[in-house]
Scaffold this motif. Structure first.
Motif, short mmCIF file in Angstrom:
data_model
loop_
_atom_site.label_atom_id
_atom_site.label_comp_id
_atom_site.label_asym_id
_atom_site.label_seq_id
_atom_site.Cartn_x
_atom_site.Cartn_y
_atom_site.Cartn_z
N ASP A 155 0.81 -1.22 0.00
CA ASP A 155 0.00 0.00 0.00
C ASP A 155 0.84 1.27 0.00
O ASP A 155 0.32 2.36 0.24
CB ASP A 155 -0.92 0.01 1.23
N SER A 156 2.13 1.15 -0.29
CA SER A 156 3.03 2.30 -0.19
C SER A 156 2.90 3.23 -1.39
O SER A 156 2.49 2.81 -2.48
CB SER A 156 4.48 1.81 -0.10
N PRO A 157 3.24 4.51 -1.21
CA PRO A 157 3.24 5.45 -2.34
C PRO A 157 4.17 5.01 -3.47
O PRO A 157 3.87 5.24 -4.64
CB PRO A 157 3.72 6.76 -1.70
N LEU A 163 2.72 1.31 -10.18
CA LEU A 163 1.53 0.74 -10.81
C LEU A 163 0.88 1.71 -11.78
O LEU A 163 0.37 1.30 -12.84
CB LEU A 163 0.52 0.32 -9.73
N ASP A 164 0.88 2.99 -11.45
CA ASP A 164 0.32 3.98 -12.37
C ASP A 164 0.96 3.88 -13.74
O ASP A 164 0.29 3.93 -14.77
CB ASP A 164 0.53 5.40 -11.81
N GLY A 165 2.29 3.73 -13.75
CA GLY A 165 3.00 3.67 -15.02
C GLY A 165 2.88 2.34 -15.73
O GLY A 165 2.81 2.30 -16.97
N PHE A 166 2.82 1.25 -14.98
CA PHE A 166 2.85 -0.08 -15.60
C PHE A 166 1.47 -0.54 -16.08
O PHE A 166 1.36 -1.28 -17.07
CB PHE A 166 3.40 -1.11 -14.62
N ALA A 191 -5.23 -3.13 -6.22
CA ALA A 191 -4.73 -1.85 -6.73
C ALA A 191 -4.60 -1.89 -8.25
O ALA A 191 -4.85 -0.89 -8.94
CB ALA A 191 -3.38 -1.53 -6.10
N ILE A 192 -4.20 -3.03 -8.80
CA ILE A 192 -4.14 -3.18 -10.26
C ILE A 192 -5.54 -3.08 -10.86
O ILE A 192 -5.76 -2.37 -11.86
CB ILE A 192 -3.48 -4.52 -10.64
N THR A 201 -10.42 -9.07 -16.26
CA THR A 201 -10.11 -10.22 -15.41
C THR A 201 -8.62 -10.26 -15.10
O THR A 201 -7.79 -10.11 -16.00
CB THR A 201 -10.50 -11.53 -16.12
N LEU A 202 -8.27 -10.45 -13.82
CA LEU A 202 -6.89 -10.68 -13.43
C LEU A 202 -6.67 -12.18 -13.27
O LEU A 202 -7.48 -12.87 -12.67
CB LEU A 202 -6.55 -9.98 -12.11
#
Length: 260
Positions: A155-157, A163-166, A191-192, A201-202
């Motif tokens: 849950d870290s920044p 994740l925002d970038g990937f 988060a994804i 679907t993950l």
């Protein structure tokens, strides 16, 4: 713990696989080895990973393991074939779930989140060639994500920024199935999902690995004989690993130092 099922990973992402194994085979004994001295595997040469994987597998045989789960996509890509040639054990090796993802996709576009080393491997290229026919496979390398999940927390920044970038390229490409191609990534599955359109679907391979291990144990008449014990070891600092295990696993587990 005489003949445990051995599970090894470069770090603690493989705990997601261990959780699936224990859910399906709760009465087995398990020995989990985190090779944190050499974390991250994704930055290591393939020759090193192959030699290291064989050394670990041989040491686990000497320790009495009755089966081996390579709970690391990077180690599978680099070393699985060499490990299978070196030791006489039932072995289940992780690899990104390209085949089930391609079968499940409606849009014809799937995404694969994995380490740079996994995606660059010949094994992954064969996987896409054999099972990705007719499907657009968006292979998204995620350098630094596994390490950030372990060191900073899911849950870290730092993890959020990565994740925002990937994840964004997969959303833009229209992927409707996204493969979690590293054992660390299930820790950040929610988060994804938040960064993808509704309905995507993950795909996590932990349950499939547990089913395959069960089949191999039954075929070899190796099932049972344990009482649910779990031992955790690391080639690095036990104190550092204990803190991470407590955070990710959700309960305290003792950790010993072990060097194959």
């Amino acid at each position: 713990m005489t003949h445990p099922i051995a599970v090894f990973d470069s770090g603690l992402g493989g705990l997601t696989v261990l959780r699936a194994l224990r859910a399906r085979l709760p009465h087995e004994d398990y020995f989990y080895f985190a090779d944190t001295r050499f974390l991250p595997y994704g930055d290591r040469p393939e020759t090193f990973l192959r030699e290291r994987g064989v050394a670990i597998a041989e040491a686990l045989v000497r320790r009495g393991a009755k089966a081996l789960v390579i709970a690391c996509n990077t180690a599978t890509a680099a070393a699985a074939e060499a490990i299978r040639a070196a030791v006489d054990l039932p072995i289940v090796a992780l690899e990104p779930g390209v085949k089930p993802a391609a079968l499940a996709s409606r849009s014809g576009v799937i995404g694969v989140l994995a380490t740079t080393r996994t995606l660059a491997s010949e094994r992954f290229q064969r996987l896409v060639g054999n099972h990705g026919g007719g499907t657009q496979v968006i292979a998204q390398p995620c350098p630094g994500l596994a390490e950030a999940i372990e060191r900073e927390g899911p849950d870290s920044p730092a993890v959020a920024t990565l994740l925002d970038g990937f994840v964004a390229p997969l959303a833009v490409a229209g992927a409707d199935v996204v493969v979690l191609g590293c054992t660390h990534y299930p820790w950040v599955a929610e988060a994804i999902s938040r960064r993808l359109p509704a309905g995507v679907t993950l795909l996590d391979t932990g349950e499939a690995v547990a089913r395959q291990l069960e089949r191999l144990l039954l075929a070899g008449a190796l099932q049972g004989g344990g009482d649910g014990r779990l031992m955790v070891a690391t080639s690095g600092s036990p104190a550092a690993v204990i803190a991470t295990v407590d955070r990710l696993w959700g309960e305290h587990l003792p950790v010993e130092h072990w060097e194959p």
